[in-house]
Scaffold this motif. Structure first.
Motif, mmCIF file in Angstrom:
data_model
loop_
_atom_site.group_PDB
_atom_site.id
_atom_site.type_symbol
_atom_site.label_atom_id
_atom_site.label_comp_id
_atom_site.label_asym_id
_atom_site.label_seq_id
_atom_site.Cartn_x
_atom_site.Cartn_y
_atom_site.Cartn_z
ATOM 1 N N UNK A 284 0.828 -1.353 -0.018
ATOM 2 C CA UNK A 284 0.030 -0.039 0.193
ATOM 3 C C UNK A 284 0.812 1.370 0.091
ATOM 4 N N UNK A 285 2.171 1.284 0.375
ATOM 5 C CA UNK A 285 2.682 2.426 0.754
ATOM 6 C C UNK A 285 4.149 2.188 0.015
ATOM 7 N N UNK A 286 4.892 3.574 -0.043
ATOM 8 C CA UNK A 286 6.320 3.706 -0.972
ATOM 9 C C UNK A 286 7.245 2.605 -0.315
ATOM 10 N N UNK A 287 7.228 2.443 1.146
ATOM 11 C CA UNK A 287 8.339 1.674 1.789
ATOM 12 C C UNK A 287 7.783 1.501 3.227
ATOM 13 N N UNK A 288 8.236 0.084 3.796
ATOM 14 C CA UNK A 288 8.008 -0.002 5.168
ATOM 15 C C UNK A 288 9.212 -0.383 5.767
ATOM 16 N N UNK A 299 7.406 0.235 13.387
ATOM 17 C CA UNK A 299 7.178 0.160 11.891
ATOM 18 C C UNK A 299 6.971 1.433 11.396
ATOM 19 N N UNK A 300 7.662 1.696 10.487
ATOM 20 C CA UNK A 300 7.635 3.137 9.457
ATOM 21 C C UNK A 300 7.078 2.826 8.316
ATOM 22 N N UNK A 301 6.120 3.600 8.053
ATOM 23 C CA UNK A 301 5.273 3.773 6.784
ATOM 24 C C UNK A 301 5.614 4.953 6.014
ATOM 25 N N UNK A 302 6.264 4.743 4.699
ATOM 26 C CA UNK A 302 6.652 6.010 4.174
ATOM 27 C C UNK A 302 5.775 6.169 2.852
ATOM 28 N N UNK A 303 5.454 7.329 2.814
ATOM 29 C CA UNK A 303 4.575 7.706 1.610
ATOM 30 C C UNK A 303 5.278 8.885 0.739
#
Length: 305
Positions: A284-288, A299-303
Motif C-alpha cells: 500500500x505504501x512506498x516503503x516499510x 514500524x515506519x510507513x513511508x509515503x
C-alpha cells in the motif's frame, strides 16, 4: 520433482546487450514450454519485443509503474502469474528505473531483492533481474548482494558476492528512532484507531495527496496500529514526520518479543495469520521499515510527497 527457483541478475552494458540477453532468456523459456512475463519500463519492453519478433506475442507484460507501484506489489504480480498455471514453470524478467527512487525506497528495494530468494524458493520460477552496469556502485551492490548467479554469454556463473538473505534482512532491520521534532500521539487503546484514521485523512488534505494514496495510507496505518495493539505492549505511540522526500507514519509499541527480519515479507497462508497486516501494508505504501530493540517494536510507513 519441481526444480528449485532461480534468482539471477544481468549486468548489461547498453541497449543491445540488454535486448540480446533478456531475449535469449525468454526465448529459451518459450522453447521449453515455460510461461513468460516481463515487468519493465515501456522502452525495455519494446527492446525485448523487437528482439523476440513474432515470439513476443507469447510474453505477458506488466508495466513497471504498475508492477512496482508500490514496489512490493511486484511479489503479488509474480505470485499470481505463477499460480495461474500450477505445475508450469515460469520465466520472469523484472526491472524498474532505480534512479528515480528515494533513499528509503532503495533500502526497501534491497530488502525486496534479498527476500525474493526466500519468498519464491518453493515456486517453479526463474527470475532474471537486469541492472544497468553503469548505475552508481551502491545500486549495483543491490544486484550483487541479492542474486546467487550472474548471467553472461548465455550461461549463469556463480556470484561470489552473494550474501545470505537473512543476514541482509537483519542488517536492514535496525531501528530508526523518530526525530526530536516529530508529532507524537499516544494510541494505546483500540478506541484510538478511529481517531488515527481521521487524523490521516485530515493531515493528508494539506499535502495534496491523491485520494487513492490517502486511502492506502489510512489502511496501512490501521493495519500497523492494530498489530501493535494486539501483539505489542503499551505504550503504543504514533509519530508523524518527514524524511528523505517521504512522509512517515511511525508506529511504536513497548515490544517484548524480538521481531523477525522476515516480518511481513513472506505472504501469509491465510488473512488471519499473524503478519498479514504488515504484508498488506507493504502493498500500500512506498516503503516499510520494521525493527525492534530495547525501545520497543517500530514500524515506519513511508509515503512519497
Amino acid at each position: 520433482m519441481t526444480a528449485a527457483a532461480t534468482h539471477t541478475t544481468l549486468l548489461y552494458d547498453g541497449d543491445r546487450h540488454y535486448a540480446s540477453a533478456t531475449g535469449r532468456f525468454l526465448r529459451e523459456g518459450l522453447e521449453a514450454g515455460h510461461r513468460t512475463l516481463v515487468m519493465a519500463p515501456p522502452s525495455r519492453v519494446e527492446a525485448i519485443r523487437r528482439e523476440l519478433g513474432r515470439d513476443a506475442d507469447e510474453v505477458a507484460v506488466v508495466d513497471d509503474a504498475v508492477a512496482y507501484g508500490p514496489q512490493w506489489n511486484a511479489y503479488r504480480v509474480v505470485l499470481d502469474f505463477v499460480a495461474a498455471a500450477p505445475g508450469v514453470r515460469s520465466r520472469v524478467v523484472a526491472e524498474q528505473p532505480l534512479a528515480t527512487r528515494t533513499p528509503v525506497e532503495l533500502v526497501d528495494y534491497r530488502r525486496l531483492e534479498s527476500a525474493a530468494n526466500l519468498v519464491f524458493a518453493d515456486h517453479p520460477v526463474d527470475l532474471l533481474c537486469p541492472y544497468d552496469a553503469g548505475l552508481p556502485d551502491h545500486l549495483v551492490d543491490i544486484a550483487l548482494d541479492a542474486h546467487d548467479g550472474v548471467l553472461g554469454d548465455g550461461c549463469v556463473a556463480p556470484n561470489a558476492r552473494f550474501r545470505d538473505p537473512l543476514a541482509v534482512l537483519a542488517d536492514l532491520s535496525a531501528v530508526v528512532p523518530p526525530p526530536a521534532g516529530a508529532a507524537t500521539l499516544d494510541c494505546s487503546h483500540h478506541s484510538d484507531l478511529s481517531l488515527v484514521r481521521g487524523l490521516v485523512r485530515s493531515r493528508s488534505a494539506g499535502r495534496g495527496l491523491d485520494p487513492g494514496v490517502v486511502a492506502d495510507l489510512e489502511l496501512a496505518v490501521t493495519e500497523a496500529l492494530t498489530n501493535a495493539l494486539v501483539h505489542g505492549s503499551a505504550p503504543v505511540l504514533v509519530h508523524v514526520y518527514d524524511e528523505d522526500r517521504t512522509w512517515v507514519w511511525h508506529v511504536q509499541d513497548g515490544g517484548g518479543l524480538p521481531v523477525s527480519p522476515l516480518a511481513g515479507l513472506l505472504p501469509p497462508a491465510e488473512p488471519t495469520d499473524h503478519g498479514y497486516g504488515l504484508w498488506l501494508a507493504r502493498q500500500l505504501v512506498a516503503a516499510v521499515d520494521v525493527g525492534s530493540d530495547d525501545s520497543g517494536t517500530h514500524v515506519r510507513l513511508h509515503v512519497r510527497v
